[in-house]
Design an enzyme around this catalytic site. Structure first.
Site: not given
Ligand code: PXP
Length: 244
Positions: A7, A9-10, A18, A43, A45, A49-50, A70, A100-101, A151, A191, A213-214
């Site tokens: 993922n 997103d970040h 910025r 994702h 949203r 936002r991202h 997502e 986050t979710t 999931e 997650h 992701g994170h």
């Molecule tokens: N799965 C889902 C459904 C999520 O919403 C997220 C966060 O975007 C992730 C997985 C990934 O989570 P993380 O960024 O904590 O790894």
């Protein structure tokens, strides 16, 4: 062995903070792919936002690995998914104020509200996955929507404060995965998974895709730091020597 969908997103969060064109999540996706990612997840949203629509459209064009969206199950997001045709859509609840979710999608008792849009995605040949809490009744409700995947929300496992609590949460993940498999669902997980807690989940033969992701984006900023500073210093040294 589970496949890893990264993922990104970040990367987009950093860009949006910025309003610059960089860092581009599309670049990050290509590098993740080169690094061995089996898939890419984003994702988009409601508040954008991202991840932006442009990112999703470009990713679908250039990726050689499956793209998962997502998304909240809104008409707007379903339209975006139908235009992009990703490999899969993972349905999540979306609260504007959350960072986050925070939980799985609540399906039980809301099946009839969710059904029509789920069917639109399925009819378009898109795999549908429901991000779900590790609760057997919610998993059964997800199954009743005829989606292919759930999931499992590994947040409670990831956030466990003690080894005992982690063991307890791990058992709940295993039971949930077994229940989903018995129903004929394919099982993903994600997650909060990071470098210290992924191994137990990745060792589960029942898990098809991990969505992470994170932790990966965080790690990338650190393992890339030395090189990033060295390259800026080199540029400054060359400038000081009038070497342009
Ligand atoms: N799965 C889902 C459904 C999520 O919403 C997220 C966060 O975007 C992730 C997985 C990934 O989570 P993380 O960024 O904590 O790894």
């Amino acid at each position: 062995m589970p496949k890893l969908s990264v993922n990104i997103d970040h990367i987009a969060t950093l860009r949006q903070s910025r309003g610059t064109p960089y860092p581009d999540p599309v670049d990050a996706a290509v590098l993740a792919q080169l690094g061995g990612a089996d898939g890419i997840t984003v994702h988009p949203r409601e508040d954008r936002r991202h991840i932006q629509d442009r990112d999703v459209l470009l990713l679908k064009q250039i990726l050689q690995v499956p793209l998962t969206l997502e998304m909240a199950l809104t008409d707007e997001m379903v339209e975006l998914a139908l235009a992009v045709k990703p490999f899969a859509c993972t349905l999540v609840p979306e609260l504007r104020e959350e960072r986050t979710t925070e939980s799985g999608l609540r399906v039980l008792g809301r099946e009839s509200i969710l059904q029509a849009n789920v069917k639109r995605l399925l009819d378009a040949g898109i795999f549908v996955s429901i991000f779900i809490d590790t609760d057997v009744d919610e998993i059964s409700a997800a199954h009743s929507l005829e989606v292919q995947y759930v999931e499992l929300h590994t947040g409670p496992y990831s956030l466990a404060a003690t080894p005992d609590e982690e063991d307890e949460q791990f058992k709940i993940v295993v039971r949930s995965a077994e229940h989903a498999k018995e129903l004929g669902l394919r099982v993903n997980a994600g997650h909060g998974l990071h470098y210290h807690n992924t191994v137990r989940i990745a060792a589960l033969p029942l898990v098809d895709w991990l969505h992470t992701g994170h932790s990966i984006i965080s790690h990338a900023t650190l393992v890339g730091m030395e090189r990033a500073v060295r390259e800026m210093q080199e540029l400054i040294r060359r400038a000081a020597r009038q070497e342009f």
